[in-house]
Design a protein around this motif. Sequence first.
Motif, PDB file in Angstrom:
ATOM      1  N   ALA A 138       1.152  -1.020   0.042  1.00 33.88           N
ATOM      2  CA  ALA A 138       0.226   0.173  -0.202  1.00 33.88           C
ATOM      3  C   ALA A 138       0.315   1.060   0.050  1.00 33.88           C
ATOM      4  CB  ALA A 138      -0.957   0.449   0.802  1.00 33.88           C
ATOM      5  N   ILE A 139       2.081   1.243   0.972  1.00 29.82           N
ATOM      6  CA  ILE A 139       2.993   2.832   0.974  1.00 29.82           C
ATOM      7  C   ILE A 139       3.938   2.865  -0.915  1.00 29.82           C
ATOM      8  CG2 ILE A 139       5.589   3.254   1.993  1.00 29.82           C
ATOM      9  CD1 ILE A 139       2.654   4.139   3.112  1.00 29.82           C
ATOM     10  N   SER A 140       3.800   0.847  -1.572  1.00 31.63           N
ATOM     11  CA  SER A 140       4.992   0.996  -2.338  1.00 31.63           C
ATOM     12  C   SER A 140       3.294   1.945  -3.877  1.00 31.63           C
ATOM     13  CB  SER A 140       5.556  -0.126  -2.733  1.00 31.63           C
ATOM     14  OG  SER A 140       6.209  -0.599  -1.707  1.00 31.63           O
ATOM     15  N   ALA A 141       2.638   1.534  -3.221  1.00 35.06           N
ATOM     16  CA  ALA A 141       1.675   1.722  -4.465  1.00 35.06           C
ATOM     17  C   ALA A 141       1.389   4.032  -4.449  1.00 35.06           C
ATOM     18  CB  ALA A 141      -0.072   1.371  -4.339  1.00 35.06           C
ATOM     19  N   TYR A 142       1.022   3.837  -2.994  1.00 35.47           N
ATOM     20  CA  TYR A 142       1.298   5.749  -3.208  1.00 35.47           C
ATOM     21  C   TYR A 142       2.066   6.161  -3.545  1.00 35.47           C
ATOM     22  CZ  TYR A 142       1.101   9.470  -0.584  1.00 35.47           C
ATOM     23  OH  TYR A 142       1.700  11.049   0.134  1.00 35.47           O
ATOM     24  N   LYS A 143       3.593   5.958  -2.763  1.00 35.76           N
ATOM     25  CA  LYS A 143       4.875   6.775  -3.642  1.00 35.76           C
ATOM     26  C   LYS A 143       4.580   6.360  -5.568  1.00 35.76           C
ATOM     27  CE  LYS A 143       8.043   5.882   0.676  1.00 35.76           C
ATOM     28  NZ  LYS A 143       8.832   4.936   1.057  1.00 35.76           N
ATOM     29  N   LEU A 144       4.192   5.716  -5.947  1.00 40.15           N
ATOM     30  CA  LEU A 144       4.222   5.224  -7.165  1.00 40.15           C
ATOM     31  C   LEU A 144       3.383   6.352  -7.542  1.00 40.15           C
ATOM     32  CD1 LEU A 144       4.364   1.338  -8.179  1.00 40.15           C
ATOM     33  CD2 LEU A 144       6.755   3.404  -8.834  1.00 40.15           C
ATOM     34  N   THR A 145       2.113   6.252  -7.179  1.00 37.34           N
ATOM     35  CA  THR A 145       1.062   6.942  -7.604  1.00 37.34           C
ATOM     36  C   THR A 145       1.151   8.475  -7.852  1.00 37.34           C
ATOM     37  OG1 THR A 145      -0.322   6.035  -7.089  1.00 37.34           O
ATOM     38  CG2 THR A 145      -1.595   7.973  -7.489  1.00 37.34           C
ATOM     39  N   ARG A 146       2.382   8.665  -6.412  1.00 42.35           N
ATOM     40  CA  ARG A 146       2.258  10.429  -5.959  1.00 42.35           C
ATOM     41  C   ARG A 146       3.524  10.972  -7.224  1.00 42.35           C
ATOM     42  NH1 ARG A 146       5.185  11.559  -0.706  1.00 42.35           N
ATOM     43  NH2 ARG A 146       7.032  11.155  -1.012  1.00 42.35           N
ATOM     44  N   LYS A 147       3.976   9.803  -7.991  1.00 44.36           N
ATOM     45  CA  LYS A 147       5.103  10.483  -8.534  1.00 44.36           C
ATOM     46  C   LYS A 147       5.117  10.204 -10.149  1.00 44.36           C
ATOM     47  CE  LYS A 147      10.078  11.093  -8.466  1.00 44.36           C
ATOM     48  NZ  LYS A 147      10.005  12.671  -8.191  1.00 44.36           N
ATOM     49  N   SER A 148       4.663   8.825 -10.567  1.00 38.81           N
ATOM     50  CA  SER A 148       4.002   8.769 -11.689  1.00 38.81           C
ATOM     51  C   SER A 148       3.121   9.437 -12.466  1.00 38.81           C
ATOM     52  CB  SER A 148       3.877   7.758 -11.889  1.00 38.81           C
ATOM     53  OG  SER A 148       5.073   6.137 -11.717  1.00 38.81           O
ATOM     54  N   ILE A 340      -1.769  -1.316  -9.889  1.00 37.17           N
ATOM     55  CA  ILE A 340      -1.212  -1.710  -8.721  1.00 37.17           C
ATOM     56  C   ILE A 340      -1.843  -2.003  -7.939  1.00 37.17           C
ATOM     57  CG2 ILE A 340       0.844  -1.414  -7.765  1.00 37.17           C
ATOM     58  CD1 ILE A 340       2.643  -1.263 -10.273  1.00 37.17           C
ATOM     59  N   THR A 341      -2.594   0.051  -7.555  1.00 41.65           N
ATOM     60  CA  THR A 341      -2.842   0.501  -6.430  1.00 41.65           C
ATOM     61  C   THR A 341      -4.656  -0.615  -6.238  1.00 41.65           C
ATOM     62  OG1 THR A 341      -2.297   2.638  -6.982  1.00 41.65           O
ATOM     63  CG2 THR A 341      -4.492   1.780  -5.483  1.00 41.65           C
ATOM     64  N   GLY A 342      -5.400  -1.152  -7.851  1.00 42.24           N
ATOM     65  CA  GLY A 342      -6.050  -1.844  -7.536  1.00 42.24           C
ATOM     66  C   GLY A 342      -5.909  -2.694  -7.018  1.00 42.24           C
ATOM     67  N   ALA A 343      -4.480  -3.635  -7.484  1.00 44.30           N
ATOM     68  CA  ALA A 343      -4.686  -4.540  -6.866  1.00 44.30           C
ATOM     69  C   ALA A 343      -3.996  -5.258  -5.299  1.00 44.30           C
ATOM     70  CB  ALA A 343      -3.292  -5.265  -7.178  1.00 44.30           C
ATOM     71  N   VAL A 344      -3.774  -3.955  -4.739  1.00 39.07           N
ATOM     72  CA  VAL A 344      -3.903  -3.905  -3.814  1.00 39.07           C
ATOM     73  C   VAL A 344      -5.086  -4.393  -2.251  1.00 39.07           C
ATOM     74  CG1 VAL A 344      -3.142  -2.153  -1.023  1.00 39.07           C
ATOM     75  CG2 VAL A 344      -1.503  -2.303  -3.462  1.00 39.07           C
ATOM     76  N   VAL A 345      -6.245  -3.287  -2.980  1.00 39.83           N
ATOM     77  CA  VAL A 345      -7.460  -4.126  -2.825  1.00 39.83           C
ATOM     78  C   VAL A 345      -7.687  -5.039  -2.675  1.00 39.83           C
ATOM     79  CG1 VAL A 345     -10.010  -3.196  -2.692  1.00 39.83           C
ATOM     80  CG2 VAL A 345      -8.211  -1.616  -3.007  1.00 39.83           C
ATOM     81  N   VAL A 346      -7.591  -6.320  -3.721  1.00 37.16           N
ATOM     82  CA  VAL A 346      -7.439  -7.257  -4.162  1.00 37.16           C
ATOM     83  C   VAL A 346      -7.235  -8.461  -3.127  1.00 37.16           C
ATOM     84  CG1 VAL A 346      -7.356  -9.350  -6.064  1.00 37.16           C
ATOM     85  CG2 VAL A 346      -8.258  -6.815  -6.263  1.00 37.16           C
ATOM     86  N   LEU A 347      -5.803  -8.118  -3.079  1.00 41.18           N
ATOM     87  CA  LEU A 347      -5.148  -9.159  -2.219  1.00 41.18           C
ATOM     88  C   LEU A 347      -5.218  -8.779  -0.793  1.00 41.18           C
ATOM     89  CD1 LEU A 347      -1.515  -8.575  -3.859  1.00 41.18           C
ATOM     90  CD2 LEU A 347      -2.910 -10.487  -3.973  1.00 41.18           C
ATOM     91  N   TRP A 369       5.553   4.752   7.431  1.00 41.23           N
ATOM     92  CA  TRP A 369       4.914   5.986   7.247  1.00 41.23           C
ATOM     93  C   TRP A 369       6.282   7.561   8.447  1.00 41.23           C
ATOM     94  CZ3 TRP A 369       1.584   8.807   3.396  1.00 41.23           C
ATOM     95  CH2 TRP A 369       1.614   9.829   3.547  1.00 41.23           C
ATOM     96  N   ARG A 370       6.405   6.814   9.098  1.00 43.46           N
ATOM     97  CA  ARG A 370       7.383   7.473  10.331  1.00 43.46           C
ATOM     98  C   ARG A 370       8.351   6.963  10.093  1.00 43.46           C
ATOM     99  NH1 ARG A 370       9.366   9.801  13.095  1.00 43.46           N
ATOM    100  NH2 ARG A 370       9.194  11.010  15.027  1.00 43.46           N
ATOM    101  N   PHE A 371       8.683   6.335   9.624  1.00 41.01           N
ATOM    102  CA  PHE A 371      10.155   5.657   9.825  1.00 41.01           C
ATOM    103  C   PHE A 371      10.517   5.279   8.302  1.00 41.01           C
ATOM    104  CE2 PHE A 371       9.397   4.299  13.910  1.00 41.01           C
ATOM    105  CZ  PHE A 371       9.324   5.110  14.877  1.00 41.01           C
ATOM    106  N   LYS A 372      11.057   6.236   7.166  1.00 45.32           N
ATOM    107  CA  LYS A 372      11.616   6.192   6.275  1.00 45.32           C
ATOM    108  C   LYS A 372      12.471   5.062   6.266  1.00 45.32           C
ATOM    109  CE  LYS A 372       8.451   9.465   5.881  1.00 45.32           C
ATOM    110  NZ  LYS A 372       7.323   9.252   4.986  1.00 45.32           N
TER     111      LYS A 372
END
Length: 396
Positions: A138-148, A340-347, A369-372
């Motif tokens: 979920a954190i990885s998907a968030y970072k990819l979304t924000r960047k891409s 990829i984000t949708g796959a987070v929900v599916v999994l 989120w707190r400890f990068k």
Amino acid sequence: MKADRTTVPSPSGGSYTLWQLVAYMLRLGTLGFGGPVALAGYMHRDLVESRNWFTEADYKEGLALAQLAPGPLAAQLAIYLGFVHYRIAGATLVGIAFVLPSFLMVLALGWAYVRFGGLTWMQSVFYGVGAAVIGIIAISAYKLTRKSVGGDPLLWTIYAVLVAVTIITESEIAWLFIAAGVLVWFWRAPPKWFKQGGMPIAAAWQIAPGSGILTNFDLPLLTQIGLFFAKAGAFVFGSGLAIVPFLYGGVVTEHQWLNEKQFVDAVAVAMITPGPVVITVGFIGYLVAGLPGAIVASLATFLPCYLFTVIPAPYFKKYGKLPAIVAFVDGVTAAAVGAITGAVVVLAKRSIIDAPTLVLAIVTVLLLWRFKKLPEPAIVAGAAAVGLLVYPLLRS
């Protein structure tokens, strides 16, 4: 094959040798938990943001190519990055380094499974690890979304559509990635023939949707295994668990190599080991035909993805800066990140099954989120320990 030992200065400002990249991929294959979404996120964080070995464009081209071609996303992205500056030698060594650690792990687990009659502790470990993995991806998907995706309304629309489609269908539809790329291409940099209102037949065809160890050396069986897993690697689009339904149909239903329990255990082994989830094919191959079966199944699965990455890679590099190609890649990337984000929900629907697993997933997100710089393997180990402690109590 002679590997180049020279240091390559990348356009993004960093410099590295081939062996440094191979060492990184070996480490990622050994310690990288979370499946393809998380692994792709680690590569972006480490190789683009932290070390500056690759540009954002290099990464986006690799991600787009990995989504367009069949096979495991994370392995294809790694192979493409190896190709960027070191061509065939880089792609080959990086691909081997990325896959080898998890292959050896599932091989050892396969031996233990056969030797000791099953993995009775697997459910407890997977109970905890599966929930933590949801937080990691979920954190990885968030970072990819924000960047891409950025602030482009068209890209956000494509992203949202792919999120919804992936959640509803629980699969990744390959032709939607191509359609998204064509849509952004026509919107930002339409070709002359499109402006003139005509469309050659050839162009229409191009965008049409397409979509015991060595004691049992059984050559006919190994040939059958090789053909089946080559088909899986060559024709199954999507990432991570997208290959599982195809494997189930062949391994359990058609060939009856494994029973239901063995197949579920094989998928669980892939989820609790680092590296690409598709390495479950090595475990399945071992159960069917020992070490030769594991080797044949793994080679047959990963060889197509290697070829589908290396063969078109030079054209991505040569023509990747053209406005039409940039637009196409942006569209495919937005679609890929949406899937990829949708796959987070599916999994998550499969891994978060009660209050403790929900808490584990939320705690994982908050910690990352707190400890990068918190290492994901530490989280996975902690989640496994929680699973071993809590799961037996809940089922007693």
